[in-house]
Design a protein around this motif. Structure first.
Motif, short mmCIF file in Angstrom:
data_model
loop_
_atom_site.label_atom_id
_atom_site.label_comp_id
_atom_site.label_asym_id
_atom_site.label_seq_id
_atom_site.Cartn_x
_atom_site.Cartn_y
_atom_site.Cartn_z
N GLU A 120 4.31 11.35 35.51
CA GLU A 120 5.24 12.04 34.61
C GLU A 120 6.31 11.10 34.09
O GLU A 120 6.61 11.06 32.90
CB GLU A 120 5.87 13.23 35.32
N THR A 124 9.97 16.78 32.60
CA THR A 124 9.31 18.04 32.94
C THR A 124 9.59 18.35 34.40
O THR A 124 9.49 17.46 35.24
CB THR A 124 7.78 17.92 32.74
N LEU A 160 9.18 18.68 37.97
CA LEU A 160 8.04 18.16 38.72
C LEU A 160 7.34 19.22 39.55
O LEU A 160 6.13 19.10 39.81
CB LEU A 160 8.49 17.01 39.62
N GLU A 199 6.64 22.17 38.64
CA GLU A 199 5.66 22.75 37.70
C GLU A 199 4.56 21.74 37.39
O GLU A 199 3.37 22.08 37.38
CB GLU A 199 6.39 23.15 36.42
N TYR A 200 4.93 20.48 37.15
CA TYR A 200 3.99 19.43 36.76
C TYR A 200 2.96 19.19 37.86
O TYR A 200 1.79 18.93 37.58
CB TYR A 200 4.77 18.15 36.51
#
Length: 328
Positions: A308, A319, A321, A323-324
């Motif tokens: 990311e 973003t 992390l 969620e990522y």
């Protein structure tokens, strides 16, 4: 042993990152070594800052980036680092507190100004760093918040900080407090040049005070003065409980005793800026460890966190992390 109220406390160089795009001709004009990290004095720092184009400012430093990544994953964190009571110091402190990070280190009222790193990113995603260390190297043993360290599952030490004798004393005090409270201590080797400067001290530190080690391949090879990766891993195994070694496009290797887990590098559409890749890898791996996840899952989260951060400009995630990494 009382229950931990924090997942990780990071101890490192509190540095404001000043990032700008640059081309190779600018680096040549300014006599900058492309892809390297160079320490500069305050006059040089002021000159380079004046020569930079539009700047993106972000609170940085290796351990600071790791703590920011951990926060993005949902971990509870603290940070210990030395700042000056100036504009950049106030901005750094604000960013930590706004991110929910516990920060209690007294700010210096005199002496060198808050540290800064001027990062020039070229079109090939290489970053050329010029660092004025300023106030951050004045961290002393008395700056270590004993209650904070004792409350954290893991205390994470940044190898870059190891240059000054009083910083070494701070590391030793923090590790003694952590182990006295039944906690773990992690170390990042930070840079191959850093390893070469402190090889004997690092070997002693790792053997006697470190439970978890983070390194990239070049740092590990420099530590054991060998070109044989597997031989270096074998030498490291009895020295620490867990080690995580990154190998760029080859992914990473995690070891715990005789357990060895290899994780592939996470896919990235386009590499924009490699600043912070190792810091965010450590964030993902430490998150997994604090949640008692298997090494393979620690490596997966770590690889995604690194992917990311190299997909955009800057050393901290854009973003969330959690969620990522698919943790929600």
């Amino acid at each position: 042993m009382t229950d931990a109220t924090l997942d990780v406390v990071g101890i490192g160089n509190a540095i404001i990152d000043l990032l700008a795009h640059a081309d190779d001709s600018f680096l040549t004009e300014q006599n900058l070594a492309k892809g390297a990290m160079t320490l500069v004095d305050e006059d040089t720092a002021e000159r380079l800052y004046a020569a930079m184009g539009p700047v993106t400012r972000a609170s940085g430093g290796s351990a600071g980036n790791t703590i920011a990544g951990l926060g993005s994953l949902g971990a509870k964190c603290g940070y210990i680092g030395k700042l000056k009571q100036d504009e950049l110091g106030a901005a750094y402190r604000h960013d930590l507190l706004a991110a929910g990070v516990h920060f209690t280190t007294p700010m210096a009222s005199d002496g060198p100004s808050t540290a800064r790193c001027m990062i020039f990113v070229t079109s090939d995603a290489e970053r050329t760093m010029n660092t004025y260390l300023g106030a951050c190297v004045n961290l002393k043993a008395e700056d270590i918040d004993a209650e904070m360290v004792a409350a954290a599952k893991i205390t994470y030490l940044e190898g870059y900080l190891y240059d000054e004798p009083h910083a070494k004393e701070a590391f030793h005090r923090a590790s003694d407090i952590a182990h006295g409270a039944g906690r773990k201590v992690a170390l990042s080797l930070s840079d191959a040049f850093c390893v070469e400067r402190h090889r004997a001290d690092f070997l002693d530190l790792i053997a006697n005070r470190i439970d978890i080690l983070f390194a990239n391949e070049s740092e590990l090879l420099a530590l054991f003065q060998t070109e044989d990766f597997d031989a270096a891993v074998e030498r490291l195994k009895p020295m620490v409980e867990i080690a995580a070694i990154t190998r760029s496009a080859q992914g990473s290797v995690a070891i715990r005793g005789d357990e060895r887990v290899e994780s592939p590098a996470a896919r990235v559409e386009r590499v924009v800026d490699t600043t912070g890749a190792g810091d965010l890898y450590a964030a993902g791996f430490l998150y997994g460890l604090t949640q008692d996840l298997p090494l393979a899952e620690c490596g997966r989260i770590a690889g995604l966190a690194a992917a990311e951060v190299i997909s955009h400009f800057g050393a901290r995630p854009e973003t969330p992390l959690r969620e990522y990494a698919g943790l929600d």
